[in-house]
Design a protein around this motif. Sequence first.
Motif, PDB file in Angstrom:
ATOM      1  N   LEU A 105     -10.624 -43.709   1.966  1.00  0.00           N
ATOM      2  CA  LEU A 105     -11.698 -43.894   1.000  1.00  0.00           C
ATOM      3  C   LEU A 105     -11.331 -44.921  -0.069  1.00  0.00           C
ATOM      4  CD1 LEU A 105     -12.994 -40.237   0.567  1.00  0.00           C
ATOM      5  CD2 LEU A 105     -14.100 -42.135   1.758  1.00  0.00           C
ATOM      6  N   ILE A 106     -10.086 -44.926  -0.497  1.00  0.00           N
ATOM      7  CA  ILE A 106      -9.654 -45.929  -1.472  1.00  0.00           C
ATOM      8  C   ILE A 106      -9.819 -47.330  -0.892  1.00  0.00           C
ATOM      9  CG2 ILE A 106      -7.640 -46.898  -2.656  1.00  0.00           C
ATOM     10  CD1 ILE A 106      -6.703 -44.047  -3.158  1.00  0.00           C
ATOM     11  N   VAL A 107      -9.341 -47.521   0.326  1.00  0.00           N
ATOM     12  CA  VAL A 107      -9.463 -48.834   0.967  1.00  0.00           C
ATOM     13  C   VAL A 107     -10.931 -49.197   1.147  1.00  0.00           C
ATOM     14  CG1 VAL A 107      -9.033 -50.108   3.110  1.00  0.00           C
ATOM     15  CG2 VAL A 107      -7.221 -48.718   2.109  1.00  0.00           C
ATOM     16  N   GLY A 108     -11.744 -48.272   1.603  1.00  0.00           N
ATOM     17  CA  GLY A 108     -13.161 -48.542   1.822  1.00  0.00           C
ATOM     18  C   GLY A 108     -13.901 -48.888   0.540  1.00  0.00           C
ATOM     19  N   PHE A 109     -13.678 -48.099  -0.507  1.00  0.00           N
ATOM     20  CA  PHE A 109     -14.350 -48.373  -1.783  1.00  0.00           C
ATOM     21  C   PHE A 109     -13.916 -49.706  -2.365  1.00  0.00           C
ATOM     22  CE2 PHE A 109     -14.861 -43.557  -2.604  1.00  0.00           C
ATOM     23  CZ  PHE A 109     -16.058 -43.547  -1.932  1.00  0.00           C
ATOM     24  N   GLN A 110     -12.617 -50.001  -2.295  1.00  0.00           N
ATOM     25  CA  GLN A 110     -12.130 -51.258  -2.857  1.00  0.00           C
ATOM     26  C   GLN A 110     -12.560 -52.457  -2.012  1.00  0.00           C
ATOM     27  OE1 GLN A 110     -10.644 -51.867  -5.902  1.00  0.00           O
ATOM     28  NE2 GLN A 110     -11.344 -49.768  -6.181  1.00  0.00           N
ATOM     29  N   ALA A 111     -12.728 -52.259  -0.724  1.00  0.00           N
ATOM     30  CA  ALA A 111     -13.211 -53.354   0.117  1.00  0.00           C
ATOM     31  C   ALA A 111     -14.667 -53.674  -0.205  1.00  0.00           C
ATOM     32  CB  ALA A 111     -13.077 -52.999   1.599  1.00  0.00           C
ATOM     33  N   MET A 112     -15.449 -52.660  -0.522  1.00  0.00           N
ATOM     34  CA  MET A 112     -16.859 -52.873  -0.816  1.00  0.00           C
ATOM     35  C   MET A 112     -17.070 -53.387  -2.239  1.00  0.00           C
ATOM     36  SD  MET A 112     -18.170 -52.366   2.006  1.00  0.00           S
ATOM     37  CE  MET A 112     -19.874 -52.576   1.574  1.00  0.00           C
ATOM     38  N   ARG A 114     -14.547 -54.384  -5.516  1.00  0.00           N
ATOM     39  CA  ARG A 114     -13.244 -54.449  -6.176  1.00  0.00           C
ATOM     40  C   ARG A 114     -13.346 -53.968  -7.615  1.00  0.00           C
ATOM     41  NH1 ARG A 114     -10.552 -55.931  -2.133  1.00  0.00           N
ATOM     42  NH2 ARG A 114     -10.497 -57.980  -1.189  1.00  0.00           N
ATOM     43  N   GLY A 115     -12.232 -53.414  -8.098  1.00  0.00           N
ATOM     44  CA  GLY A 115     -12.191 -52.945  -9.479  1.00  0.00           C
ATOM     45  C   GLY A 115     -12.529 -51.472  -9.566  1.00  0.00           C
ATOM     46  N   SER A 116     -12.741 -51.003 -10.782  1.00  0.00           N
ATOM     47  CA  SER A 116     -13.068 -49.603 -11.087  1.00  0.00           C
ATOM     48  C   SER A 116     -12.157 -48.623 -10.343  1.00  0.00           C
ATOM     49  CB  SER A 116     -14.539 -49.303 -10.807  1.00  0.00           C
ATOM     50  OG  SER A 116     -14.836 -49.407  -9.432  1.00  0.00           O
ATOM     51  N   TRP A 117     -10.852 -48.803 -10.554  1.00  0.00           N
ATOM     52  CA  TRP A 117      -9.866 -47.971  -9.872  1.00  0.00           C
ATOM     53  C   TRP A 117      -9.978 -46.497 -10.267  1.00  0.00           C
ATOM     54  CZ3 TRP A 117      -6.859 -48.760  -5.826  1.00  0.00           C
ATOM     55  CH2 TRP A 117      -6.684 -50.074  -5.383  1.00  0.00           C
ATOM     56  N   THR A 118     -10.280 -46.218 -11.508  1.00  0.00           N
ATOM     57  CA  THR A 118     -10.386 -44.823 -11.955  1.00  0.00           C
ATOM     58  C   THR A 118     -11.481 -44.101 -11.179  1.00  0.00           C
ATOM     59  OG1 THR A 118      -9.684 -45.512 -14.158  1.00  0.00           O
ATOM     60  CG2 THR A 118     -10.688 -43.341 -13.952  1.00  0.00           C
ATOM     61  N   LYS A 119     -12.640 -44.734 -11.090  1.00  0.00           N
ATOM     62  CA  LYS A 119     -13.750 -44.133 -10.352  1.00  0.00           C
ATOM     63  C   LYS A 119     -13.401 -43.973  -8.872  1.00  0.00           C
ATOM     64  CE  LYS A 119     -17.520 -46.535  -9.636  1.00  0.00           C
ATOM     65  NZ  LYS A 119     -18.815 -47.230  -9.791  1.00  0.00           N
ATOM     66  N   THR A 120     -12.771 -44.992  -8.291  1.00  0.00           N
ATOM     67  CA  THR A 120     -12.374 -44.929  -6.884  1.00  0.00           C
ATOM     68  C   THR A 120     -11.409 -43.784  -6.627  1.00  0.00           C
ATOM     69  OG1 THR A 120     -12.679 -47.303  -6.570  1.00  0.00           O
ATOM     70  CG2 THR A 120     -11.203 -46.196  -5.036  1.00  0.00           C
ATOM     71  N   LEU A 122     -10.881 -41.055  -8.468  1.00  0.00           N
ATOM     72  CA  LEU A 122     -11.509 -39.746  -8.708  1.00  0.00           C
ATOM     73  C   LEU A 122     -12.432 -39.335  -7.562  1.00  0.00           C
ATOM     74  CD1 LEU A 122     -12.336 -39.947 -12.524  1.00  0.00           C
ATOM     75  CD2 LEU A 122     -10.646 -38.478 -11.407  1.00  0.00           C
ATOM     76  N   ILE A 123     -13.263 -40.242  -7.108  1.00  0.00           N
ATOM     77  CA  ILE A 123     -14.193 -39.912  -6.024  1.00  0.00           C
ATOM     78  C   ILE A 123     -13.432 -39.643  -4.734  1.00  0.00           C
ATOM     79  CG2 ILE A 123     -16.038 -40.823  -4.560  1.00  0.00           C
ATOM     80  CD1 ILE A 123     -17.086 -42.283  -7.052  1.00  0.00           C
ATOM     81  N   SER A 124     -12.425 -40.451  -4.431  1.00  0.00           N
ATOM     82  CA  SER A 124     -11.642 -40.263  -3.204  1.00  0.00           C
ATOM     83  C   SER A 124     -10.921 -38.922  -3.214  1.00  0.00           C
ATOM     84  CB  SER A 124     -10.629 -41.401  -3.040  1.00  0.00           C
ATOM     85  OG  SER A 124     -11.276 -42.635  -2.924  1.00  0.00           O
ATOM     86  N   ALA A 125     -10.308 -38.580  -4.340  1.00  0.00           N
ATOM     87  CA  ALA A 125      -9.593 -37.303  -4.440  1.00  0.00           C
ATOM     88  C   ALA A 125     -10.557 -36.128  -4.369  1.00  0.00           C
ATOM     89  CB  ALA A 125      -8.786 -37.251  -5.733  1.00  0.00           C
ATOM     90  N   ALA A 126     -11.661 -36.211  -5.095  1.00  0.00           N
ATOM     91  CA  ALA A 126     -12.626 -35.105  -5.092  1.00  0.00           C
ATOM     92  C   ALA A 126     -13.212 -34.891  -3.705  1.00  0.00           C
ATOM     93  CB  ALA A 126     -13.742 -35.386  -6.098  1.00  0.00           C
TER      94      ALA A 126
END
Length: 151
Positions: A105-112, A114-120, A122-126
């Motif tokens: 999920l981290i890779v997918g969110f960042q690929a779509m 970039r940035g907003s690491w905190t949100k990425t 939190l959502i990936s962990a949750a």
Amino acid sequence: MSKRFDRYTSLVFLIIGAAFVIESNGISQSAYGSNVGPDIFPKILGVLLILLSLRLFYETFQYAKNQEKREKLDYQRFLIIFIAAILYAFLLESLGYVITTFLFLIVGFQAMERGSWTKTLLISAAFSFGVYYLFVEVLNGSLPGFPTWFS
């Protein structure tokens, strides 16, 4: 995208979704130590695919007549997510569901986007922990949780 392409794509995904639902009937309905059988998720996936393809087919009738502009395809994002999905399937057993899903999920969110690491994060962990808890604890299913070397 073109109206014709979207219509044909929706029909292809409708057929694939129907195949998922039909073929999931051939999978055993219960698994050892689990109240949720292995046939549930393919059925749910098939039904979702059917519903989404019907919606896409319906939306093609709503396209404006002048909406025939071509979009540039983004091969880099596609390859990143495609390779991440292959690694996800390959590493699922050895790293476990929670860690592998979290990283995917981290890779997918960042690929779509970039940035907003905190949100990425939190959502990936949750999502990773939430789905694992829901499936294993609430539904009494079985997923590879964490690797043995981690605990």
